[in-house]
Design a protein around this motif. Structure first.
Motif, PDB file in Angstrom:
ATOM      1  N   GLU B  56       0.915  -1.157   0.000  1.00  0.00           N
ATOM      2  CA  GLU B  56       0.000   0.000   0.000  1.00  0.00           C
ATOM      3  C   GLU B  56       0.944   1.195   0.000  1.00  0.00           C
ATOM      4  N   ASP B  58       1.098   4.433  -0.804  1.00  0.00           N
ATOM      5  CA  ASP B  58       0.882   5.747  -0.192  1.00  0.00           C
ATOM      6  C   ASP B  58       0.877   5.627   1.332  1.00  0.00           C
ATOM      7  N   PHE B  59       0.356   4.524   1.828  1.00  0.00           N
ATOM      8  CA  PHE B  59       0.406   4.251   3.270  1.00  0.00           C
ATOM      9  C   PHE B  59       1.858   4.128   3.725  1.00  0.00           C
ATOM     10  N   GLY B  62       3.486   7.557   3.776  1.00  0.00           N
ATOM     11  CA  GLY B  62       2.914   8.347   4.860  1.00  0.00           C
ATOM     12  C   GLY B  62       3.401   7.861   6.211  1.00  0.00           C
ATOM     13  N   MET B  63       3.440   6.555   6.383  1.00  0.00           N
ATOM     14  CA  MET B  63       3.941   5.991   7.639  1.00  0.00           C
ATOM     15  C   MET B  63       5.416   6.361   7.826  1.00  0.00           C
ATOM     16  N   ILE B  65       6.846   9.086   6.759  1.00  0.00           N
ATOM     17  CA  ILE B  65       6.859  10.489   7.197  1.00  0.00           C
ATOM     18  C   ILE B  65       6.552  10.565   8.695  1.00  0.00           C
ATOM     19  N   GLY B  66       5.549   9.810   9.121  1.00  0.00           N
ATOM     20  CA  GLY B  66       5.202   9.806  10.544  1.00  0.00           C
ATOM     21  C   GLY B  66       6.347   9.316  11.413  1.00  0.00           C
ATOM     22  N   MET B  67       7.033   8.282  10.955  1.00  0.00           N
ATOM     23  CA  MET B  67       8.165   7.779  11.753  1.00  0.00           C
ATOM     24  C   MET B  67       9.298   8.796  11.775  1.00  0.00           C
ATOM     25  N   ASN B  89       0.916  10.999  -3.744  1.00  0.00           N
ATOM     26  CA  ASN B  89       0.270  11.945  -2.828  1.00  0.00           C
ATOM     27  C   ASN B  89       1.178  12.259  -1.643  1.00  0.00           C
ATOM     28  N   GLN B  90       1.663  11.224  -0.979  1.00  0.00           N
ATOM     29  CA  GLN B  90       2.525  11.473   0.181  1.00  0.00           C
ATOM     30  C   GLN B  90       3.870  12.069  -0.241  1.00  0.00           C
ATOM     31  N   ASN B  93       2.597  15.929  -2.218  1.00  0.00           N
ATOM     32  CA  ASN B  93       1.778  16.818  -1.382  1.00  0.00           C
ATOM     33  C   ASN B  93       2.272  16.928   0.050  1.00  0.00           C
ATOM     34  N   HIS B  94       3.024  15.931   0.506  1.00  0.00           N
ATOM     35  CA  HIS B  94       3.379  15.921   1.924  1.00  0.00           C
ATOM     36  C   HIS B  94       4.886  15.945   2.177  1.00  0.00           C
ATOM     37  N   ILE B 101       4.978  23.305   5.205  1.00  0.00           N
ATOM     38  CA  ILE B 101       3.705  23.199   5.923  1.00  0.00           C
ATOM     39  C   ILE B 101       3.906  23.276   7.435  1.00  0.00           C
ATOM     40  N   THR B 102       4.927  22.585   7.934  1.00  0.00           N
ATOM     41  CA  THR B 102       5.092  22.516   9.396  1.00  0.00           C
ATOM     42  C   THR B 102       5.930  23.653   9.955  1.00  0.00           C
TER      43      THR B 102
END
Lengths: 203, 181
Positions: B56, B58-59, B62-63, B65-67, B89-90, B93-94, B101-102
């Motif tokens: 997955e 994008d998951f 994203g995960m 990025i979170g880590m 997307n991640q 966009n992220h 953004i942050t």
């Protein structure tokens, strides 16, 4: 105890609405209303060391996380309402549907790996809760025992689309399953439109 | 142990070097179990540093990025460029916009690893051997997209991705055909 009351939250958002309608905020805003009591109750459980992840509608969550009002207003005035981020307060949001969900899972995985005691709270709307990304995040974090809880904020509508009508009503939404013990939800109705404050502002 | 080309050997050394930093973890499908050519470059890494994930994309990013927000330096591994498209997307966009953004400076960084699929000995066709490096250079102005065209470029490129103090994330693109002996 959180200093914010239902009345003071409403007053804050009214202030933002007035600023927007006067053309003082030259960027989109997504305002909250009708969910004050529910959020105050949830945030009684949110500790300063916890992480909060939100969508584009996050003014109330910012206030309840303990971010100073002036700091939030400055960010809103500078056009960041739809992606408010305050890393010092462990507060993150994204203007993309479902964007923060896997990031919140990643932070929770990092906490578990570091044997930390923090918790992650991830707020999402009812349409976002229907996405494949949401199913993935609910399932993965539950099955791996990650310290995260998802809160579905169910106003039944996404922009102007009725969530349940477009998905159909034979099979219920997966997020409503009682097996998902890491997902809670609340229902509310807002006086505000999806974006803006009800008056067309011409910049 | 499988015989490796000079190119894959340098990748293996680069991964060992990255693993010297205790903050580094490796995520993706077939990082914790055999299954891809890239896995052969991770065989020296302790199993507890390898996080096997569902498919997955994008998951996964994203995960990652979170880590990174949680204090780790993830090496997020996608076996082919075509698969990275599912994480656009991640990525765009992220991750690319994380500092903007942050407001974090330096922003938490992720090292993204992918490859241009090998054409030899089997040609997998148009969905498995894409090279989108030039497009993503334009789409990710706050990241570095680095194509590893030579064996000599590998170790310094990964070292730079890890050590750079400016918080820029790096996407490194390997050549699948150069894994072959």
């Amino acid at each position: 105890m959180n200093p914010w009351t239902e009345q003071s939250l409403v007053e804050f958002e009214s202030k933002v609405a007035e600023m927007f309608n006067r053309g003082e905020i030259k960027a989109p805003v997504h305002l909250s209303d009708g969910n004050e009591a529910q959020l105050i109750e949830i945030f009684n459980e949110v500790r300063p060391e916890d992480y909060v992840f939100c969508s584009w509608r996050s003014h109330y969550q910012c206030l309840l996380k303990g971010i100073p009002e002036d700091e939030i207003l400055d960010s809103i005035r500078s056009g960041k309402s739809i992606s408010l981020n305050f890393p010092a307060h462990r507060f993150y949001s994204s203007a993309i549907v479902g964007g923060v969900l896997p990031q919140a899972v990643g932070v929770a995985a990092a906490i578990k790996r570091s044997r930390g005691s923090e918790h992650v709270w991830c707020f999402l709307g009812d349409m976002t809760a229907e996405t494949g990304m949401a199913q993935t995040c609910f399932r993965y974090s539950l099955n791996h025992g990650l310290p995260i809880e998802f809160v579905v904020e169910d106003n039944g509508i996404s922009v102007c689309t009725n969530t349940r009508e477009v998905w159909g009503d034979i099979l219920p939404a997966a997020w409503e399953s009682p097996s998902l013990t890491n997902v809670r939800s609340y229902v509310y109705k807002s006086q505000y439109p999806h974006a803006g404050a009800g008056i067309r502002v011409q910049f | 142990m499988a015989q490796l080309s000079a190119y894959a050997t340098q990748l293996r050394i680069a991964m060992q070097n990255l693993a010297q930093d205790p903050r580094v973890i490796f995520l993706g499908q077939a990082v914790g179990v055999p299954g891809t050519a890239m896995r052969t470059t991770l065989e020296d890494i302790d199993a507890d540093r390898l996080i096997e994930l569902p498919v997955e994309e994008d998951f996964q990013l994203g995960m990652s990025i979170g880590m990174a927000i949680g204090g780790f330096i993830p090496v997020s591994i996608f076996p082919r460029w075509n698969f990275v498209l599912l994480a656009a997307n991640q990525l765009v966009n992220h991750l690319d916009k994380l500092g903007e953004i942050t407001g974090l400076d330096p922003a938490p960084k992720v090292i993204v690893r992918t490859s241009i699929g090998a054409e030899h000995p089997l040609d997998p066709g148009p969905q498995h051997k894409g090279d989108f490096s030039d497009a993503f250079v334009l789409m990710c102005p706050h990241m570095d997209v680095v194509r590893l065209d030579t064996t000599e470029a590998i170790v310094p490129a990964y070292e730079k991705a890890l050590m750079r103090p400016d918080g820029r994330s790096t996407l490194l693109v390997e050549w699948g055909d150069l894994y072959a002996i």
